[in-house]
Design an enzyme around this catalytic site. Structure first.
Site, short mmCIF file in Angstrom:
data_model
loop_
_atom_site.label_atom_id
_atom_site.label_comp_id
_atom_site.label_asym_id
_atom_site.label_seq_id
_atom_site.Cartn_x
_atom_site.Cartn_y
_atom_site.Cartn_z
N CYS A 15 0.83 -1.21 0.00
CA CYS A 15 0.00 0.00 0.00
C CYS A 15 0.87 1.25 0.00
O CYS A 15 0.46 2.29 -0.54
CB CYS A 15 -0.95 0.00 1.19
SG CYS A 15 -0.13 -0.12 2.80
N HIS B 155 -1.26 1.59 7.50
CA HIS B 155 -1.82 1.42 6.16
C HIS B 155 -1.81 2.76 5.45
O HIS B 155 -2.07 3.81 6.05
CB HIS B 155 -3.26 0.89 6.25
CG HIS B 155 -3.90 0.68 4.91
ND1 HIS B 155 -3.42 -0.22 3.99
CD2 HIS B 155 -4.99 1.27 4.34
CE1 HIS B 155 -4.18 -0.20 2.90
NE2 HIS B 155 -5.14 0.71 3.09
#
Length: 943
Positions: A341, A881
């Protein structure tokens, strides 16, 4: 110094308390990390056990973030159940079940472990201490290697290369683990030993992409230099082809099968040497070792023989069943290949930069610089361009960026593997790598930059920029590079040096508060005053000299005196903070500091450190050294060594230091200084020069000797209470350690209460973690541009003084780019201390006006910018994230790019405390969404 006192004051060892374990491990970790070198060994320790130990040693800590041994964000340290001492170390959850027996290469760990989530990396000294206390295992050592393009960064090689060796003619294959720092010769030797071949029979190929990618015949080259890198994508492996040469006629056994199955096509024939002409040499001396791999049996490429053909498992796109909107270009997601990510978010922001989207969708190949030694032979630019075209193609499902990730891993090994990485670091590498691949300058001229020497800034700035463009000219420079003015001033000769340097992005500090309060106790060296405690305000990012200056004012320091700052721990001086450039940020809130007044003009003086010792509870034998324990706060004075030092000199100096604590002869409980004005924490000011006659300390009784012991250079305790006029042998260092044993009889004469409790640097109320007050992006920019001294390790060579000086540095913006990238510095970390600032930054989406921040006043146009993209980081260090918020300018609408999932968001939701890297573009006439989402280009002058 503390160890010296303990050695002569106690014997034997007892089980440490949780607090003692915590402090010891903290100190060992800090010392180890500061001396980490290539080749050092770190050890994997399961996060589960480490977290248990952290909870155990922090059970009495009100603020366990102070020393780096901190709990994860999702761990509650305020539980009602007191943590028990951990059992033996159990690393079994890190290794495969089948690895019950150690192979010659060690245990095989799981392929998808994450630092901070599954394990922590500990220096050898830390692991060894924990192992001594708790035992267990298995032991999982890993080596520190150099990494990065410059090979100056150090990293722990958690996952050595896993190579699949394929011997075609023998029909054999095996998997080995080998460090990327091993040589091709080492690999050649291991292949010979594994397949029982003679060295003359073997040549090896990098079988990248299931093609003969490169002949590996430079035996002294490391595998890292040969671009043999770990590919983290499931189903793709590093293949090494072991060709066996028939020594009779020089033909390759099984070679016809490879060509018949299409693995060596005509397009590769020109770059592959004839096997009959190969004559590789052998180098290295590494024994072969087979390493079992659980993932080996699940690899689709290994479930069939290579002879019928090994299928290329790389696919340019992935059919995942997850579709994006696809009705218009630019709304295609990227599949997460496993903690990618960080890469996906940075790529989407670059891909949606209008100038890049236009450039890479046209024919950019003519600008690729194939010969640039600083570039990636054009491969990075082509891989990025191909990915960008796919992402802008309408109607596509989410793309798996495997080819791009493979290129990235080969050219930037720091981003290989399964670990989470910093998206800003990746972005910096991509911008620099794309620039070098697309640099229009094929032969860089050598240009020596001149100093300003009083010339106008405009002239010097244009000269520097012209010199920069003469060597660096690419689409990246056109779009992203600006220029700032750097002014250095020598603190000695006041020489001013002005340069103008390019920048690709701005890294802005997040300082929600710029000051901190620190509490320090000041001690007098000559017995003229009792200790006084002062709380002062200093710059949060200041240095020890700032603290000393504030204390000097607070305690009314006489011009003939100076302050010595020291950290006190366990009733002993842990370190003298002689270096005034030590950062105050290294001093924790729960540390204890003392400041000692000493004379400025004492020549040939030695610092005398007086350490106090008391008898332990239940002790009866005053002559037993083991029954005396350190207590109280040590004192410091200066003793002259001009004519040598005698026992009487030390006795007189110590009595003078203790004289303010002598009790009244009348028997009152107070000291002779109780009539003096008392000091309080916060605003106390005591000046030795204003002591009145009534407040003067009583003359010490010089007839009786104090029970003093001197710890010499050999850690021997020498009695100083005996009458001896001989000169004692001076210590080799500039200080001497003297201990005083406080017997019950002696405590009747002195009131030592003022030495008992040294306050913490900060002992404020414990507040719950709450969202910080909004911090303006303009404030962050002003902090970045503020004048400040250079750090000691980055001092400037003054051409006038001909020496390195700690000059003051001031930055000013001079030339702004079309696209301004701003990095908010949220992260600071080492292996033991991890911290993320969750500060909410109030950044403008529209009308980001930098006009007043540009030092070039000849530029009359307004410097207005609009936000069009940003990356976000959620969660803690190593396990968070990344997402991207991007505005499609044609639609004037914001979207949330969360890997393969794309959704619309309101503009009001773009601002959050997760914002990490901001992308601004210059406002131009005719731009939609210029001001509050409406077309307002006519309000501004054409630049």
């Amino acid at each position: 110094m503390a160890a010296d006192v303990l050695m002569c004051s106690s014997s034997g060892s007892t089980e440490l308390t949780p607090e003692e374990e915590r402090v010891l491990i903290r100190d060992i970790a800090l010392a180890s990390e500061s001396n980490t070198r290539e080749g050092d060994t770190f050890y994997l320790l399961t996060q589960r056990w480490w977290q248990h130990w952290i909870e155990y040693v922090n059970q009495d800590q009100s603020n366990n973030m102070n020393d780096g041994l901190s709990l994860p964000e999702n761990c509650d340290s305020a539980g009602s159940i007191t943590p028990k001492r951990p059992s033996v170390i159990d690393n079994s959850d890190l290794i495969y079940d089948s690895a019950s027996e150690e192979s010659s290469a060690g245990f095989e760990i799981h392929d998808t472990l994450l630092e901070g989530r599954d394990y922590v990396l500990l220096p050898y000294e830390v692991w060894n201490q924990l192992y001594v206390w708790y035992g267990g295992g298995p032991t999982l050592p890993r080596k520190v290697i150099s990494s990065g393009l410059s090979q100056t960064e150090l990293a722990v090689e958690v996952y050595p290369l896993r190579l699949h060796l394929l011997a075609i003619s023998k029909g054999d294959r095996t998997t080995i683990r080998i460090s990327k720092k091993e040589t091709v010769g080492d690999l050649h030797r291991r292949a010979c030993e594994i397949f029982y071949l003679e060295s003359e029979q073997v040549c090896i190929w990098d079988y990248y992409g299931h093609r003969k990618h490169a002949l590996m015949n430079d035996m002294n080259r490391t595998l890292d230099d040969a671009n043999i890198q770990m590919d983290q994508d499931v189903g793709t492996n590093i293949l090494i082809l072991v060709e066996i040469i028939n020594t009779t006629n020089g033909s390759v056994l099984g070679g016809s099968m490879i060509q018949r199955n299409g693995f060596l096509g005509k397009e590769n024939a020109s770059v592959v040497a004839e096997p009959s002409k190969l004559n590789p040499s052998i180098a290295g001396n590494l024994s072969a070792s087979k390493v079992s791999s659980r993932s080996y049996s699940t690899d689709p490429a290994q479930s069939q023989s290579l002879t019928p053909g090994v299928r290329d498992l790389e696919s340019t796109s992935s059919v995942s069943g997850v579709s994006t909107r696809g009705s218009s270009g630019g709304l295609t997601g990227l599949l997460n290949l496993g903690n990618t990510c960080f890469m996906n978010s940075a790529i989407q922001c670059l891909v949606h930069t209008p100038e890049f989207a236009k450039y890479f969708r046209e024919d950019y190949h003519q600008e690729i610089n194939w010969q640039n030694p600083l570039g990636m032979v054009g491969e990075l630019a082509m891989a990025f361009g191909e990915l960008l075209r796919k992402l802008w193609a309408p109607g596509r499902t989410a793309i798996a960026p495997r080819p791009f990730k493979a290129k990235l891993a080969r050219f930037a090994p720091q981003f290989s593997g399964y670990n989470q990485h910093d998206s800003q670091e990746l972005l910096a590498f991509l911008l620099d790598g794309l620039h070098e691949d697309l640099n229009r300058v094929k032969h860089k001229p050598y240009i020596k930059s001149r100093d300003a020497d009083g010339r106008p800034d405009e002239e010097v700035a244009d000269e520097y920029w012209a010199n920069h463009i003469a060597r660096n000219d690419s689409i990246i420079v056109d779009v992203c590079q600006g220029q700032y003015k750097s002014t250095l001033v020598c603190p000695v000769c006041n020489k001013i040096s002005v340069t103008f340097d390019p920048f690709m992005y701005l890294s802005l500090p997040l300082q929600s508060t710029t000051t901190r309060t620190m509490t320090v106790t000041v001690f007098s060296y000559d017995g003229t005053a009792l200790p006084s405690t002062h709380t002062v305000t200093v710059p949060k990012q200041g240095r020890c000299r700032d603290l000393i200056q504030a204390l000097s004012v607070a305690c009314s320091l006489h011009h003939t005196e100076k302050l010595l700052l020291a950290e006190v721990r366990n009733h002993q001086i842990q370190r003298m903070m002689d270096d005034t450039l030590i950062l105050l940020s290294t001093i924790k809130d729960d540390d204890h500091l003392a400041a000692y007044k000493v004379s400025k003009f004492e020549k040939n003086g030695i610092y005398l450190q007086l350490v106090h010792r008391c008898r332990g509870q239940g002790a009866s034998d005053v002559h037993n050294a083991s029954e005396w324990k350190p207590c109280g706060t040590p004192l410091v004075s200066v003793i002259s060594s001009n004519d040598g030092i005698k026992r009487a000199d030390i006795q007189a100096t110590v009595k003078g230091m203790l004289s303010p604590m002598l009790k009244n002869k009348a028997g009152q409980g107070g000291t002779a200084l109780d009539r003096c004005s008392e000091t309080n924490a916060g605003n106390a000011q005591t000046d030795s020069s204003v002591m009145s006659k009534d407040c003067s300390s009583p003359k010490a009784d010089m007839s009786s000797s104090l029970p003093l012991q001197w710890v010499d250079d050999n850690n021997k305790c020498i009695d100083l209470s005996a009458r001896d006029e001989r000169v004692i042998r001076l210590p080799s260092s500039s200080s001497m350690l003297v201990a005083i044993n406080w017997s019950d009889e002696l405590l009747k004469k002195y009131d030592t209460q003022c030495l008992e409790n040294l306050p913490e640097v900060f002992n404020g109320p414990v507040t719950k973690k709450a969202r910080s007050e909004p911090l303006s992006l303009y404030t962050c920019l002003e902090a970045f541009l503020r004048e400040e001294p250079l750090v000691p390790e980055d001092m400037w060579y003054c051409p006038q003084c001909k020496e390195r000086r700690q000059a003051s540095k001031k930055l000013d913006l001079w030339r702004l780019p079309e696209v301004l990238v701003i990095h908010l510095k949220r992260f600071s970390y080492s292996r033991s201390m991890k911290h993320k600032l969750e500060t909410f930054v109030n950044f403008p989406i529209h009308d980001f006006d930098l006009t007043n921040y540009v030092a070039n006043k000849n530029n009359s146009r307004r410097q207005l910018y609009e936000l069009y993209a940003l990356t976000n980081h959620y969660g803690g260090m190593g396990s968070g994230h990344y997402t991207a918020y991007i505005k499609l300018l044609d639609e004037n609408r914001w979207y949330n790019f969360d890997d393969s999932h794309i959704s619309t968001i309101n503009e009001d939701d773009v601002k959050s405390a997760a914002a990490y890297v901001l992308f601004y573009r210059r406002v131009k006439i005719g731009d939609p969404s210029v001001s509050n989402g409406t077309r307002s280009g006519g309000n501004y002058n054409e630049p």
